[in-house]
Design a protein around this motif. Sequence first.
Motif, PDB file in Angstrom:
ATOM      1  N   THR A  13      40.573 -23.740  20.818  1.00  0.00           N
ATOM      2  CA  THR A  13      40.961 -24.356  22.089  1.00  0.00           C
ATOM      3  C   THR A  13      41.586 -23.386  23.086  1.00  0.00           C
ATOM      4  N   LYS A  14      41.990 -22.217  22.623  1.00  0.00           N
ATOM      5  CA  LYS A  14      42.679 -21.269  23.510  1.00  0.00           C
ATOM      6  C   LYS A  14      42.296 -19.835  23.146  1.00  0.00           C
ATOM      7  N   GLY A  15      42.626 -18.929  24.051  1.00  0.00           N
ATOM      8  CA  GLY A  15      42.612 -17.498  23.753  1.00  0.00           C
ATOM      9  C   GLY A  15      41.297 -16.956  23.215  1.00  0.00           C
ATOM     10  N   LEU A  16      41.413 -16.141  22.171  1.00  0.00           N
ATOM     11  CA  LEU A  16      40.238 -15.471  21.622  1.00  0.00           C
ATOM     12  C   LEU A  16      39.218 -16.478  21.098  1.00  0.00           C
ATOM     13  N   GLY A  17      39.699 -17.508  20.431  1.00  0.00           N
ATOM     14  CA  GLY A  17      38.787 -18.494  19.866  1.00  0.00           C
ATOM     15  C   GLY A  17      37.948 -19.175  20.923  1.00  0.00           C
ATOM     16  N   ARG A  18      38.589 -19.538  22.018  1.00  0.00           N
ATOM     17  CA  ARG A  18      37.860 -20.216  23.106  1.00  0.00           C
ATOM     18  C   ARG A  18      36.807 -19.294  23.715  1.00  0.00           C
ATOM     19  N   SER A  19      37.146 -18.035  23.877  1.00  0.00           N
ATOM     20  CA  SER A  19      36.177 -17.098  24.451  1.00  0.00           C
ATOM     21  C   SER A  19      35.031 -16.810  23.476  1.00  0.00           C
ATOM     22  N   LEU A  20      35.310 -16.808  22.177  1.00  0.00           N
ATOM     23  CA  LEU A  20      34.242 -16.613  21.192  1.00  0.00           C
ATOM     24  C   LEU A  20      33.229 -17.751  21.256  1.00  0.00           C
ATOM     25  N   VAL A  21      33.720 -18.976  21.469  1.00  0.00           N
ATOM     26  CA  VAL A  21      32.813 -20.118  21.612  1.00  0.00           C
ATOM     27  C   VAL A  21      31.814 -19.865  22.731  1.00  0.00           C
ATOM     28  N   ASN A  22      32.287 -19.394  23.870  1.00  0.00           N
ATOM     29  CA  ASN A  22      31.403 -19.147  25.012  1.00  0.00           C
ATOM     30  C   ASN A  22      30.324 -18.128  24.684  1.00  0.00           C
ATOM     31  N   ARG A  23      30.709 -17.066  23.987  1.00  0.00           N
ATOM     32  CA  ARG A  23      29.738 -16.008  23.682  1.00  0.00           C
ATOM     33  C   ARG A  23      28.686 -16.484  22.679  1.00  0.00           C
ATOM     34  N   PHE A  24      29.105 -17.188  21.639  1.00  0.00           N
ATOM     35  CA  PHE A  24      28.129 -17.666  20.657  1.00  0.00           C
ATOM     36  C   PHE A  24      27.227 -18.741  21.263  1.00  0.00           C
ATOM     37  N   ASP A  25      27.772 -19.531  22.188  1.00  0.00           N
ATOM     38  CA  ASP A  25      26.959 -20.510  22.901  1.00  0.00           C
ATOM     39  C   ASP A  25      25.862 -19.802  23.690  1.00  0.00           C
ATOM     40  N   GLU A  26      26.214 -18.738  24.368  1.00  0.00           N
ATOM     41  CA  GLU A  26      25.237 -17.973  25.161  1.00  0.00           C
ATOM     42  C   GLU A  26      24.135 -17.392  24.278  1.00  0.00           C
ATOM     43  N   LEU A  27      24.477 -17.063  23.037  1.00  0.00           N
ATOM     44  CA  LEU A  27      23.508 -16.468  22.121  1.00  0.00           C
ATOM     45  C   LEU A  27      22.656 -17.506  21.396  1.00  0.00           C
ATOM     46  N   GLY A  28      22.955 -18.784  21.611  1.00  0.00           N
ATOM     47  CA  GLY A  28      22.152 -19.828  21.002  1.00  0.00           C
ATOM     48  C   GLY A  28      22.555 -20.193  19.587  1.00  0.00           C
ATOM     49  N   TRP A  29      23.755 -19.794  19.178  1.00  0.00           N
ATOM     50  CA  TRP A  29      24.273 -20.194  17.871  1.00  0.00           C
ATOM     51  C   TRP A  29      24.863 -21.597  17.983  1.00  0.00           C
ATOM     52  N   LYS A  51      26.135 -29.926  21.831  1.00  0.00           N
ATOM     53  CA  LYS A  51      25.505 -28.690  21.346  1.00  0.00           C
ATOM     54  C   LYS A  51      26.274 -28.119  20.171  1.00  0.00           C
ATOM     55  N   HIS A  52      27.592 -28.303  20.193  1.00  0.00           N
ATOM     56  CA  HIS A  52      28.462 -27.777  19.156  1.00  0.00           C
ATOM     57  C   HIS A  52      29.313 -28.913  18.600  1.00  0.00           C
ATOM     58  N   SER A 207      35.727 -10.704  24.532  1.00  0.00           N
ATOM     59  CA  SER A 207      34.721 -11.336  23.684  1.00  0.00           C
ATOM     60  C   SER A 207      33.318 -10.813  23.949  1.00  0.00           C
ATOM     61  N   LYS A 208      33.064 -10.329  25.150  1.00  0.00           N
ATOM     62  CA  LYS A 208      31.729  -9.803  25.464  1.00  0.00           C
ATOM     63  C   LYS A 208      31.437  -8.539  24.661  1.00  0.00           C
ATOM     64  N   VAL A 209      32.478  -7.813  24.294  1.00  0.00           N
ATOM     65  CA  VAL A 209      32.329  -6.649  23.414  1.00  0.00           C
ATOM     66  C   VAL A 209      32.453  -7.076  21.959  1.00  0.00           C
ATOM     67  N   ALA A 210      33.398  -7.965  21.695  1.00  0.00           N
ATOM     68  CA  ALA A 210      33.739  -8.318  20.316  1.00  0.00           C
ATOM     69  C   ALA A 210      32.592  -8.975  19.564  1.00  0.00           C
ATOM     70  N   VAL A 211      31.891  -9.914  20.194  1.00  0.00           N
ATOM     71  CA  VAL A 211      30.834 -10.637  19.482  1.00  0.00           C
ATOM     72  C   VAL A 211      29.696  -9.699  19.105  1.00  0.00           C
ATOM     73  N   GLN A 212      29.326  -8.812  20.006  1.00  0.00           N
ATOM     74  CA  GLN A 212      28.276  -7.846  19.664  1.00  0.00           C
ATOM     75  C   GLN A 212      28.716  -6.945  18.515  1.00  0.00           C
ATOM     76  N   TYR A 213      29.987  -6.591  18.509  1.00  0.00           N
ATOM     77  CA  TYR A 213      30.509  -5.772  17.407  1.00  0.00           C
ATOM     78  C   TYR A 213      30.481  -6.556  16.094  1.00  0.00           C
ATOM     79  N   LEU A 214      30.919  -7.807  16.136  1.00  0.00           N
ATOM     80  CA  LEU A 214      30.909  -8.644  14.933  1.00  0.00           C
ATOM     81  C   LEU A 214      29.501  -8.759  14.354  1.00  0.00           C
ATOM     82  N   LEU A 215      28.530  -8.930  15.221  1.00  0.00           N
ATOM     83  CA  LEU A 215      27.159  -9.133  14.757  1.00  0.00           C
ATOM     84  C   LEU A 215      26.512  -7.839  14.265  1.00  0.00           C
ATOM     85  N   SER A 216      27.176  -6.715  14.490  1.00  0.00           N
ATOM     86  CA  SER A 216      26.659  -5.437  13.969  1.00  0.00           C
ATOM     87  C   SER A 216      27.157  -5.153  12.553  1.00  0.00           C
TER      88      SER A 216
END
Length: 232
Positions: A13-29, A51-52, A207-216
């Motif tokens: 609902t806040k902070g890093l978690g909320r931003s991670l939701v946006n990035r994974f949504d954009e990627l179609g997860w 969707k989620h 999160s725009k950097v973090a999610v790509q890093y996580l997926l690597s």
Amino acid sequence: MEQLKLVIITGVTKGLGRSLVNRFDELGWRVAGCGRSKHLIEEMNLQFKGKHDFQPVDITNETEVEKWAKSVIALYGLPDLLINNASIINKNTSTWEIASKEFKDVMNINVMGVVNVIQAFVPEMVTKNKGMIINISSSWGRKGEAGLAAYCASKFAIEGLTQSMAMELPNNMAVVALDPGGSINTEMLNYGAQKYVAGSPSPEKWSKVAVQYLLSLTIQNNGQSLTCPCPN
């Protein structure tokens, strides 16, 4: 029809978690997430229109977590990625002055909450030998910080928990402890370590950097204490 990749995220609902939701949504997860605020969870479910799947869950409550995990697995299957993100920080004060309740609250959410989520989701993941677990740590889980003894103690615990768990997982799974890569301008940082807020990136930028890093990350990273690259 190919099944969507599934990520479980706590503290959405806040902070890093909320931003991670946006990035994974954009990627179609598909995101299955939880948070303590029923109001904010309801807002997120309305925003994403099915969707989620977001649920109000107190991760310190073992029964609530177990019920949530069973529901998620029954509906969507096992997660490809499990991110233990939910945490709180203590008000900046000396170790001998911090209120006992506040210290316990930090440890309960930041450590026992992670343990509860792991124990609810990981047994079936191990049975199927599937998935990666990311335990969000901190640079303050690797070195101390004056005024933040409770938070530091909780994140040091996450580092040790991660290293031990890595030795227990089957060969096709991995768990890592991830330092977000420095201070991020969140409500939590403003509460506990305001002197670091200036110049810190927003959660969205991070999160725009973090999610790509996580997926690597791969099973070769199992047990490692990693640091997310800083956004430019």
